[in-house]
Design an enzyme around this catalytic site. Structure first.
Site, PDB file in Angstrom:
ATOM      1  N   HIS A 194       0.811  -1.220   0.000  1.00 30.02           N
ATOM      2  CA  HIS A 194       0.000   0.000   0.000  1.00 30.02           C
ATOM      3  C   HIS A 194       0.847   1.274   0.000  1.00 30.02           C
ATOM      4  O   HIS A 194       0.322   2.373  -0.210  1.00 30.02           O
ATOM      5  CB  HIS A 194      -0.927   0.003   1.222  1.00 30.02           C
ATOM      6  CG  HIS A 194      -2.271   0.596   0.948  1.00 30.02           C
ATOM      7  ND1 HIS A 194      -2.484   1.586   0.004  1.00 30.02           N
ATOM      8  CD2 HIS A 194      -3.490   0.336   1.489  1.00 30.02           C
ATOM      9  CE1 HIS A 194      -3.752   1.913  -0.025  1.00 30.02           C
ATOM     10  NE2 HIS A 194      -4.400   1.176   0.864  1.00 30.02           N
ATOM     11  N   ASP A 198      -2.146   1.946  -4.770  1.00 31.98           N
ATOM     12  CA  ASP A 198      -3.416   2.219  -4.103  1.00 31.98           C
ATOM     13  C   ASP A 198      -4.467   1.192  -4.519  1.00 31.98           C
ATOM     14  O   ASP A 198      -4.320   0.484  -5.524  1.00 31.98           O
ATOM     15  CB  ASP A 198      -3.901   3.645  -4.409  1.00 31.98           C
ATOM     16  CG  ASP A 198      -4.131   3.880  -5.898  1.00 31.98           C
ATOM     17  OD1 ASP A 198      -5.140   3.380  -6.426  1.00 31.98           O
ATOM     18  OD2 ASP A 198      -3.303   4.551  -6.529  1.00 31.98           O
TER      19      ASP A 198
END
Length: 224
Positions: A194, A198
């Site tokens: 992450h 995204d």
């Protein structure tokens, strides 16, 4: 593996209808009897990755004083690490420059890695510079699993075993408006780091991968 568990990752999951791909492979096996289904998955990932290149990232593990990564590199070649069940356990050599290869070339490279893994013939170069990982349990069993990212890579896809279901299809010619049709369904999951990927990008990558598997003729149109 312990270090991999420290990655702030998330997992995107979906299912896809691989009926058309199964039929295509069945026809192709009449000419190429050793053709497996995994090269189709690998090529579909590569085509999708050309549209979402951040999925093909190496992350520098060195952090700054506040714990943030300082550098990540988008890799040019699609060197796909493939999980192979060998006599010494799971090993993950990689197929180099997938984006330049046909499905038959990928199949040949995969068979070579599997053979060398079985007889202990893999070398350091077979493991160097993997950029993305593909793990499939189709020949073992299991429909779902959450894969662990192989550092310094930023993402991995896990592909489950195909299972046949009765799929509801819209059919305006029928009084009830639908019909049942046999379908070969496959679940897949993508784990991503992450810090550089995204959720929306991962979902779009996964949706494009799914589209190519469900419509394999589109994959043929996107071949190099």
């Amino acid at each position: 593996m312990t270090e991999a568990l420290t990655i702030p990752s998330f997992t995107f999951s979906d299912e896809m209808d691989a009926t058309a791909l199964t039929l295509l492979r069945k026809e192709m096996k009449k000419v190429h009897p050793n053709l497996s289904i995994l090269p189709f998955f690998i090529k579909a990932c590569s085509i999708a990755m050309s549209e979402y290149p951040v999925m093909n990232t190496h992350i520098d593990n060195e952090l700054d004083g506040e714990g943030y990564i300082q550098r990540y590199v988008l890799k040019h070649d699609h060197n796909y690490s493939v999980a192979i069940d060998s006599q010494d356990g799971l090993t993950v050599p990689n197929i180099k420059a997938v984006q330049t290869k046909s499905i038959l070339q990928i199949n040949s490279d995969l068979k070579s890695l599997q053979e060398r893994a079985s007889n202990g013939g893999l070398t350091k170069s077979d493991f160097d510079d993997g950029t993305f990982s593909v793990s499939s349990v189709g020949n073992i069993g299991g429909r779902y699993f959450v894969p662990t990212i192989l550092r310094p890579q930023a993402a991995i896809i896990a592909i489950g075993q195909a299972h046949r279901v009765a799929k509801l299809i819209d059919d305006e010619t029928r009084e009830d408006g639908y019909r049942l049709q046999k379908a070969d369904m496959i679940n897949f999951s993508i784990s991503a780091d992450h810090r550089v990927i995204d959720g929306a990008t991962c979902a779009r990558f996964g949706s494009r991968f799914k589209q190519l598997i469900e419509n394999p003729n589109l994959m043929m149109l996107n071949m190099q």
